[in-house]
Design a protein around this motif. Structure first.
Motif, PDB file in Angstrom:
ATOM      1  N   ASP A 153      25.359 -50.807  92.708  1.00 62.88           N
ATOM      2  CA  ASP A 153      24.184 -50.746  91.842  1.00 62.88           C
ATOM      3  C   ASP A 153      23.916 -52.115  91.223  1.00 62.88           C
ATOM      4  O   ASP A 153      24.534 -52.488  90.224  1.00 62.88           O
ATOM      5  CB  ASP A 153      24.415 -49.711  90.736  1.00 62.88           C
ATOM      6  CG  ASP A 153      23.174 -49.457  89.888  1.00 62.88           C
ATOM      7  OD1 ASP A 153      22.229 -50.272  89.947  1.00 62.88           O
ATOM      8  OD2 ASP A 153      23.157 -48.443  89.168  1.00 62.88           O
ATOM      9  N   PRO A 154      23.007 -52.897  91.797  1.00 61.45           N
ATOM     10  CA  PRO A 154      22.751 -54.255  91.302  1.00 61.45           C
ATOM     11  C   PRO A 154      22.328 -54.301  89.837  1.00 61.45           C
ATOM     12  O   PRO A 154      22.679 -55.231  89.113  1.00 61.45           O
ATOM     13  CB  PRO A 154      21.619 -54.747  92.212  1.00 61.45           C
ATOM     14  CG  PRO A 154      21.721 -53.912  93.439  1.00 61.45           C
ATOM     15  CD  PRO A 154      22.200 -52.576  92.978  1.00 61.45           C
ATOM     16  N   GLU A 155      21.584 -53.295  89.383  1.00 60.22           N
ATOM     17  CA  GLU A 155      21.142 -53.278  87.985  1.00 60.22           C
ATOM     18  C   GLU A 155      22.331 -53.040  87.050  1.00 60.22           C
ATOM     19  O   GLU A 155      22.482 -53.728  86.037  1.00 60.22           O
ATOM     20  CB  GLU A 155      20.092 -52.179  87.786  1.00 60.22           C
ATOM     21  CG  GLU A 155      19.469 -52.152  86.408  1.00 60.22           C
ATOM     22  CD  GLU A 155      18.605 -53.365  86.098  1.00 60.22           C
ATOM     23  OE1 GLU A 155      18.341 -53.611  84.909  1.00 60.22           O
ATOM     24  OE2 GLU A 155      18.210 -54.061  87.049  1.00 60.22           O
TER      25      GLU A 155
ATOM     26  N   THR B  41      28.095 -46.954  84.939  1.00 55.08           N
ATOM     27  CA  THR B  41      28.093 -47.826  83.763  1.00 55.08           C
ATOM     28  C   THR B  41      29.043 -47.295  82.697  1.00 55.08           C
ATOM     29  O   THR B  41      29.854 -48.038  82.141  1.00 55.08           O
ATOM     30  CB  THR B  41      26.667 -47.928  83.173  1.00 55.08           C
ATOM     31  OG1 THR B  41      25.759 -48.278  84.213  1.00 55.08           O
ATOM     32  CG2 THR B  41      26.612 -48.968  82.074  1.00 55.08           C
TER      33      THR B  41
ATOM     34  N   VAL C 292      33.130 -53.873  87.981  1.00 52.24           N
ATOM     35  CA  VAL C 292      32.447 -54.229  89.228  1.00 52.24           C
ATOM     36  C   VAL C 292      32.827 -53.264  90.340  1.00 52.24           C
ATOM     37  O   VAL C 292      31.982 -52.841  91.143  1.00 52.24           O
ATOM     38  CB  VAL C 292      32.792 -55.682  89.625  1.00 52.24           C
ATOM     39  CG1 VAL C 292      32.294 -55.991  91.039  1.00 52.24           C
ATOM     40  CG2 VAL C 292      32.186 -56.664  88.629  1.00 52.24           C
TER      41      VAL C 292
ATOM     42  N   TRP D   2      28.746 -56.318  83.729  1.00 55.42           N
ATOM     43  CA  TRP D   2      30.136 -56.562  84.111  1.00 55.42           C
ATOM     44  C   TRP D   2      30.981 -57.131  82.964  1.00 55.42           C
ATOM     45  O   TRP D   2      32.198 -56.912  82.902  1.00 55.42           O
ATOM     46  CB  TRP D   2      30.201 -57.519  85.308  1.00 55.42           C
ATOM     47  CG  TRP D   2      29.660 -58.897  85.018  1.00 55.42           C
ATOM     48  CD1 TRP D   2      28.373 -59.313  85.176  1.00 55.42           C
ATOM     49  CD2 TRP D   2      30.382 -60.016  84.491  1.00 55.42           C
ATOM     50  NE1 TRP D   2      28.241 -60.630  84.797  1.00 55.42           N
ATOM     51  CE2 TRP D   2      29.456 -61.085  84.366  1.00 55.42           C
ATOM     52  CE3 TRP D   2      31.707 -60.230  84.127  1.00 55.42           C
ATOM     53  CZ2 TRP D   2      29.820 -62.338  83.882  1.00 55.42           C
ATOM     54  CZ3 TRP D   2      32.081 -61.491  83.649  1.00 55.42           C
ATOM     55  CH2 TRP D   2      31.139 -62.526  83.525  1.00 55.42           C
TER      56      TRP D   2
ATOM     57  N   LEU E 156      25.375 -53.735  87.595  1.00 55.24           N
ATOM     58  CA  LEU E 156      26.312 -54.859  87.666  1.00 55.24           C
ATOM     59  C   LEU E 156      26.057 -55.913  86.588  1.00 55.24           C
ATOM     60  O   LEU E 156      26.941 -56.715  86.277  1.00 55.24           O
ATOM     61  CB  LEU E 156      26.251 -55.511  89.044  1.00 55.24           C
ATOM     62  CG  LEU E 156      27.031 -54.807  90.158  1.00 55.24           C
ATOM     63  CD1 LEU E 156      26.788 -55.483  91.496  1.00 55.24           C
ATOM     64  CD2 LEU E 156      28.531 -54.783  89.844  1.00 55.24           C
ATOM     65  N   LYS E 157      24.863 -55.900  85.991  1.00 55.55           N
ATOM     66  CA  LYS E 157      24.573 -56.861  84.929  1.00 55.55           C
ATOM     67  C   LYS E 157      25.497 -56.674  83.727  1.00 55.55           C
ATOM     68  O   LYS E 157      25.666 -57.588  82.923  1.00 55.55           O
ATOM     69  CB  LYS E 157      23.119 -56.722  84.478  1.00 55.55           C
ATOM     70  CG  LYS E 157      22.095 -57.100  85.538  1.00 55.55           C
ATOM     71  CD  LYS E 157      20.679 -56.888  85.023  1.00 55.55           C
ATOM     72  CE  LYS E 157      19.637 -57.231  86.078  1.00 55.55           C
ATOM     73  NZ  LYS E 157      18.249 -56.979  85.592  1.00 55.55           N
TER      74      LYS E 157
ATOM     75  N   ASN F  53      30.866 -50.135  90.025  1.00 56.79           N
ATOM     76  CA  ASN F  53      29.409 -50.272  90.043  1.00 56.79           C
ATOM     77  C   ASN F  53      28.915 -51.195  91.151  1.00 56.79           C
ATOM     78  O   ASN F  53      27.773 -51.667  91.092  1.00 56.79           O
ATOM     79  CB  ASN F  53      28.920 -50.821  88.693  1.00 56.79           C
ATOM     80  CG  ASN F  53      29.068 -49.824  87.559  1.00 56.79           C
ATOM     81  OD1 ASN F  53      28.226 -48.959  87.352  1.00 56.79           O
ATOM     82  ND2 ASN F  53      30.160 -49.952  86.815  1.00 56.79           N
ATOM     83  N   HIS F  54      29.749 -51.445  92.158  1.00 57.72           N
ATOM     84  CA  HIS F  54      29.412 -52.450  93.172  1.00 57.72           C
ATOM     85  C   HIS F  54      28.158 -52.102  93.959  1.00 57.72           C
ATOM     86  O   HIS F  54      27.510 -52.984  94.525  1.00 57.72           O
ATOM     87  CB  HIS F  54      30.590 -52.654  94.138  1.00 57.72           C
ATOM     88  CG  HIS F  54      30.914 -51.436  94.953  1.00 57.72           C
ATOM     89  ND1 HIS F  54      30.345 -51.188  96.171  1.00 57.72           N
ATOM     90  CD2 HIS F  54      31.750 -50.403  94.705  1.00 57.72           C
ATOM     91  CE1 HIS F  54      30.822 -50.052  96.653  1.00 57.72           C
ATOM     92  NE2 HIS F  54      31.672 -49.548  95.789  1.00 57.72           N
TER      93      HIS F  54
END
Length: 407
Positions: free
Chosen positions: A119-121, A297, A113, A126, A123-124, A116-117
């Motif tokens: 980037d909402p995509e 990622t 997290v 995690w 974050l999937k 990648n905080h």
């Protein structure tokens, strides 16, 4: 003489297949073959085969949602057995591996997290680095032989079981979408039927397996991931024999759960899991640039596995032991506990599985996840191996085992 020459290789093959390292090595080989094919002139045929349609689903879908349900059935059987009659049957035995598993899930997820905080995509994904691959980790431990104390192998197995349970819960809560209530209700009715059979003392496996197949169809149609049907079915397979006794000394003659687990251990590690690895590990490096290798990622998964796992597992274990709420595994040292924590960074099978769920419609992010898993698992496995090889066991003056540097 000829019979002896033939029998000797067969006996060695049997010994290999019965060893705990075998499943991990077969999985490793299948994944390596997939990587070679995916980067060879045969790559087009490889990817076309995986996406070929059969019975309304692609071959890859059948492997990931169909065959992997059998893998999750085995996981569920192992969880139930360990909780009722194994390394996790008492609260005292659950404390250390439970806290270690918690640390091993929370810290890798936090690292992912953090990287990648923005980037909402991304974050999937995690949860991808939160899983430990028990086949790989135990395989490496088995190859190290006596350098790994039996108590640490038991600790590793118990930790991985709890880790798998955590992964199952994560999949159920965070990777389920588009619920179809009618099919979900049907799945609930089937579970009630399974519970009734268990309650009424049905000991034949076939009724459970038939209802289990129906449960898989209902769960698949419900929107909940179909593999969870395997875990749910396992919870209702009776562990006791007709007299109400638990199986002892590996006896699986009269216990339905022990019999099914024994049968699946002959199939899953050498067919289903390697096939899953072959179908999912293939990533083509052609056309990849630094962007993919340093993507959030990729780095999140790699650092989560290689660094997050050891920080979480060793750190939480040390706090529990130093705090007096848990004991160091018998005969083990801090160095060996550190090396075992590193091995837990091998997150291949379950991490790949969660990655495919997290980015089902994003092939680019799936490839980044695969890169991160390959790099992170390789670094963690080699580091754990070297820490174990960097010392040898000897007895101190008081007779307690310790680690000394190899001269």
């Amino acid at each position: 003489m000829m019979r002896k020459l033939i029998w000797s290789p067969l006996r060695r093959l049997q010994d290999f297949l019965n060893g705990s390292a075998a499943g991990g090595l077969v999985l490793m080989g299948a994944s390596a073959i997939a990587l070679v094919i995916a980067n060879s002139p045969a790559q087009e045929g490889y990817f076309s085969l995986l996406h070929a349609s059969f019975g309304g689903m692609s071959v890859l879908h059948w492997i990931n949602d169909g065959l992997m349900s059998v893998f999750f059935l085995l996981v569920g059987l192992e969880i139930k057995r360990e909780l009722l009659d194994g390394e996790l049957k008492t609260n005292r035995l659950r404390v250390l591996p439970g806290l270690a598993a918690l640390g091993g899930m929370v810290v890798p997820a936090a690292i992912y997290v953090l990287l990648n905080h923005g980037d909402p995509e991304a974050l999937k994904g995690w949860a991808v680095p939160s899983a430990t691959d028990i086949a790989f980790a135990l395989g490496v431990a088995a190859l190290l032989g006596s350098r790994v104390p039996p108590s640490l192998k038991a600790f590793l197995a118990a930790l991985a079981i709890i880790d798998d349970l955590g992964a199952v819960i994560i999949i159920a809560i965070f990777y389920t979408s588009g619920i179809a209530l009618a099919y979900l209700a049907l799945a609930g009715g089937i579970l009630v039927a399974l519970a009734a059979m268990n309650r009424w003392g049905v000991r034949s496996l076939w009724p459970y397996l038939v209802f289990g197949a129906l449960l898989w169809i209902a769960v698949l149609r419900s929107g909940v991931h179909a593999t969870l049907a395997g875990v749910a079915l396992a919870m209702f397979i009776p562990i006791k024999d007709a007299t109400g006794r638990l199986p002892s000394n590996g006896d699986c003659t009269h216990s339905p759960l022990a019999a099914l687990e024994h049968a699946l251990h002959r199939v899953v590690p050498f067919s289903i899991v390697p096939l899953f690895g072959f179908a999912n590990a293939g990533v083509s490096f052609g056309g990849m640039g630094w962007e993919e290798w340093i993507a959030g990622t990729t780095l999140g998964v790699a650092f989560g596995l290689a660094a997050g796992k050891v920080i979480g597992i060793f750190g939480f274990s040390a706090l529990a032991i130093r705090g007096g709420i848990a004991s160091m595994p018998s005969g083990a040292t801090w160095r060996e506990l550190l090396a075992t924590s590193l091995l837990c960074g091998i997150g291949f099978t379950m991490s790949l599985f969660i990655g495919m769920l997290a980015f089902a419609d994003r092939a680019d992010l799936q490839n980044e996840v695969k890169l991160g898993i390959l790099v992170g698992s390789l670094v963690a496995g080699v580091a754990g191996w070297l820490v174990f090889l960097g010392g040898k066991r000897k007895n101190d003056e008081d007779g307690a085992p310790s680690i000394a540097m190899v001269p």
